[in-house]
Design a protein around this motif. Structure first.
Motif, mmCIF file in Angstrom:
data_model
loop_
_atom_site.group_PDB
_atom_site.id
_atom_site.type_symbol
_atom_site.label_atom_id
_atom_site.label_comp_id
_atom_site.label_asym_id
_atom_site.label_seq_id
_atom_site.Cartn_x
_atom_site.Cartn_y
_atom_site.Cartn_z
ATOM 1 N N ASP A 92 -5.885 4.613 -2.529
ATOM 2 C CA ASP A 92 -6.005 3.265 -1.974
ATOM 3 C C ASP A 92 -6.880 3.317 -0.727
ATOM 4 N N SER A 93 -7.979 2.557 -0.728
ATOM 5 C CA SER A 93 -8.915 2.599 0.392
ATOM 6 C C SER A 93 -8.266 2.133 1.697
ATOM 7 N N THR A 120 0.811 -1.219 0.000
ATOM 8 C CA THR A 120 0.000 0.000 0.000
ATOM 9 C C THR A 120 0.846 1.271 0.000
ATOM 10 N N SER A 175 -7.517 6.610 -7.866
ATOM 11 C CA SER A 175 -6.190 6.071 -7.556
ATOM 12 C C SER A 175 -5.919 5.980 -6.067
#
Length: 292
Positions: free
Chosen positions: A178-179, A61, A176
């Protein structure tokens, strides 16, 4: 047939997610009555951040950082998360879990109203009627002005507003973003804020091994709630899966009864049924509108 099986699987995972959130709330209440809000959030948050951070590291991540615009949105979400944590968990500590959880189920209806006025998303008369009915359900649960009224219900309602702010801000994130990074960033800030609050409070109770074990279990349940919730939303038919969010009411009622002898009275059950019915109706209307 395959799609049907996938929907059934994701509905089950959504129930697992809701069970995780509900179990986390129940354990938080068990421990929080001894340590208070700030210390309990800080201790649980530290463990949760370790879980999220480890998962995010192995998932890669951190290889891509969000841009300036996304960072601004994350900041707004973080403020909202702090408000949600303070308001909702204060309510959980001071009123029946099922009642606090039920009030939070007004969120889908409140988002329809907010989206209508903020983003110009058209909401017709039937949806506004469902929102009104849902509000009636909330008022039946809260019962302001009666002997059974709990002032902490107002904090649960304030938590609804913070959830709406968080979810509307999330819509401004770029594709784009990232959760997992967004969730971890919010968790870190919430943990830091409540850690500072323990310094202001100047009341720190050393946790026992049992307390630490319960907090670790709470963090695991919360992580599972987030994880399986994301999985179902990304892979399942949202309009089939979403109504299963309301399974959290069943789990909250069970945990409340078993751990705290909190038995909802007939009016509370009526209010919950009205609120859930209004929410499911709104989801079905949204599906019909998209298909039409």
């Amino acid at each position: 047939m395959s799609r049907h099986r996938d929907n059934i699987r994701n509905a089950g995972l959504m129930c697992v997610s809701m069970a995780g959130f509900s179990a986390n709330d129940a354990i938080f209440k068990l421990v929080g009555t001894e340590f208070g809000l700030a210390q309990t959030v800080f201790m649980r948050g530290t463990i949760l951040c370790l879980l999220f951070g480890t998962y995010a590291w192995f998932r890669g991540t951190f290889r891509t950082m969000p841009g300036r615009r996304d960072r601004a949105v994350i900041a707004v979400r973080t403020v909202a998360e702090i408000g949600i944590t303070a308001c909702f968990l204060s309510a959980v500590l001071n009123m029946p879990i099922a009642n606090a959880t039920a009030i939070l189920q007004f969120v889908p209806l409140a988002i329809v109203v907010a989206a209508h006025f903020v983003f110009g998303t058209r909401a017709g008369p039937m949806r506004f009627a469902a929102i009104f009915v849902g509000l009636v359900g909330v008022l039946i649960i809260i019962r302001p002005g009666t002997a059974g009224f709990n002032a902490y219900s107002l904090l649960a309602l304030l938590a609804v507003l913070f959830v709406v702010l968080r979810d509307l801000a999330s819509r401004k994130l770029s594709s784009s973003a990232d959760s997992l990074f967004v969730t971890l960033a919010s968790a870190l800030m919430v943990t830091m804020v409540f850690g500072l609050a323990t310094l202001v409070d100047a009341r720190w109770t050393p946790p026992s091994r049992t307390d630490f074990g319960l907090l670790s279990l709470s963090a695991v349940f919360l992580f599972a709630g987030y994880y399986f919730g994301v999985v179902t939303m990304r892979t399942g038919d949202i309009f089939f899966v979403s109504p299963f969010r309301y399974s959290i009411m069943i789990f909250s009622a069970i945990f409340g009864a078993l751990l705290f002898a909190e038995i909802p009275d007939a009016l509370t059950v009526l209010g919950i049924l009205i609120l859930v019915g209004a929410g499911v109706f709104t989801i079905r209307r949204e599906k019909a509108a998209l298909e039409g």
